[in-house]
Design a protein around this motif. Structure first.
Motif, mmCIF file in Angstrom:
data_model
loop_
_atom_site.group_PDB
_atom_site.id
_atom_site.type_symbol
_atom_site.label_atom_id
_atom_site.label_comp_id
_atom_site.label_asym_id
_atom_site.label_seq_id
_atom_site.Cartn_x
_atom_site.Cartn_y
_atom_site.Cartn_z
ATOM 1 N N ASP A 114 0.818 -1.219 0.000
ATOM 2 C CA ASP A 114 0.000 0.000 0.000
ATOM 3 C C ASP A 114 0.845 1.259 0.000
ATOM 4 N N ASN A 115 2.041 1.188 0.600
ATOM 5 C CA ASN A 115 2.915 2.361 0.662
ATOM 6 C C ASN A 115 3.847 2.456 -0.542
ATOM 7 N N ASP A 116 3.563 1.663 -1.590
ATOM 8 C CA ASP A 116 4.332 1.659 -2.840
ATOM 9 C C ASP A 116 5.674 0.957 -2.725
ATOM 10 N N GLU A 117 5.979 0.422 -1.535
ATOM 11 C CA GLU A 117 7.203 -0.351 -1.366
ATOM 12 C C GLU A 117 7.005 -1.738 -1.985
ATOM 13 N N LEU A 118 8.080 -2.292 -2.523
ATOM 14 C CA LEU A 118 8.010 -3.649 -3.050
ATOM 15 C C LEU A 118 8.059 -4.654 -1.907
ATOM 16 N N LYS A 119 7.149 -5.606 -1.927
ATOM 17 C CA LYS A 119 7.149 -6.675 -0.937
ATOM 18 C C LYS A 119 7.565 -7.956 -1.643
ATOM 19 N N TYR A 120 8.740 -8.454 -1.291
ATOM 20 C CA TYR A 120 9.315 -9.591 -2.002
ATOM 21 C C TYR A 120 8.827 -10.920 -1.436
ATOM 22 N N THR A 121 8.817 -11.915 -2.308
ATOM 23 C CA THR A 121 8.454 -13.265 -1.912
ATOM 24 C C THR A 121 9.502 -13.860 -0.979
ATOM 25 N N MET A 122 9.063 -14.801 -0.144
ATOM 26 C CA MET A 122 9.986 -15.538 0.720
ATOM 27 C C MET A 122 10.456 -16.823 0.033
ATOM 28 N N ASP A 123 10.033 -17.019 -1.201
ATOM 29 C CA ASP A 123 10.418 -18.197 -1.967
ATOM 30 C C ASP A 123 11.824 -18.003 -2.528
#
Length: 291
Positions: A114-123
């Motif tokens: 929501d804050n435009d930050e990238l949220k990366y996978t834990m895979d």
């Protein structure tokens, strides 16, 4: 190799991590601006007005992102420089595949929060797959110093410096997941394989030594936000420094008495010419004020 950790505006003194102090009449800060304002002890300020200005500036900078960063692989190779002289110049850019990075999708490993930050996978293995593809498609900046100066490598040996853009937040995520060293080895493996299969055939078997620096390395060694090599990122909601060339002369001033700024963090867009120009402008202003 002297890291400044404290700036006392009242007595005009800076302190390094070893406890050494340095007094100043005028100070030119040519480093990361977040570091400057985080180093100022607000409790020591007698002037409420200055305290407010420092606090405001600190708040403005707090969420701002640094620009491009890079990953670099350093190679020592048991091959004569003549091999490389027949193929390339001493400094060049190289894209192994013409289709380039347009064919790479960041959505394979990250989504926007929501804050435009990238949220990366834990895979982990999804990230490894993506990183391998990235190194196949990216463009490299390659330097061969011994081609400029024969004294920079032993006779019959060659050193290569191979760099490409790399996202700081991705490497930081990898580090938090606990496989940062493995990532560096993966980077070396991929880049050596790519160069061996394309422009420098037969090089892989001749590699004597190798090591890697990442955006986290640059951040640690230089103090630059996000390991940036280009100052402030263009994705910031506002650029926190002067960004009109017609006003570059104003870029050296800070709201803090007797402290000026210069370098890649003082003006946007930045680069070597801007760093030199702001340094000259700041030096000239200090000389004028000290007369």
């Amino acid at each position: 190799e002297t890291e400044i950790c404290s700036v006392d505006l009242e007595i005009k003194q800076v302190k390094d991590l070893n406890g050494n102090t340095y007094s100043y009449k005028k100070l030119i800060w040519a480093s990361d601006l977040k570091r400057l304002y985080n180093s100022i002890d607000l409790n020591s300020l007698g002037s409420k007005g200055i305290r407010q200005k420092v606090t405001e500036r600190k708040n403005v900078l707090s969420d701002k992102k640094g620009g491009d960063s890079i990953v670099t692989v350093y190679l020592t190779i048991d091959m004569n420089k003549s091999y490389f002289e027949d193929i390339c110049t001493e400094h060049f850019f190289y894209t192994p595949l013409k289709k380039g990075l347009l064919n790479l999708n960041m959505n394979e490993i990250a989504v926007k929060a929501d804050n435009d930050e990238l949220k990366y996978t834990m895979d982990k293995y999804a990230i490894i797959k993506w990183v391998r593809k990235y190194y196949e498609l990216t463009t490299y900046e390659i330097a061969c110093p011994v081609m400029r100066d024969a004294s920079l490598a032993p006779e019959g040996k060659t050193g290569l410096i191979v760099s490409t853009l790399m996202d700081h937040s991705l490497v930081k995520h990898i580090s938090k997941m606990g496989w940062y060293d493995e990532y560096k080895k993966l980077t070396e493996e991929c880049i050596i394989d790519i160069l061996d299969a394309t422009i420098f055939k037969g090089m892989k078997s001749k590699v004597m030594d190798q090591f890697t620096s990442t955006p986290l390395t640059l951040e640690k060694m230089t103090g630059n936000t996000d390991g940036a090599i280009t100052g402030w990122a263009f994705i910031n909601n506002i650029i926190p420094v002067e960004n009109k060339l017609s006003k570059v002369a104003k870029s050296i001033f800070t709201p803090v008495p007797d402290i000026f700024q210069a370098g890649q963090w003082s003006f946007s867009p930045s680069g070597l010419p801007i760093a030199i120009l702001t340094g000259k402008l700041a030096a000239d202003e200090v000389k004028k004020q000290l007369k």
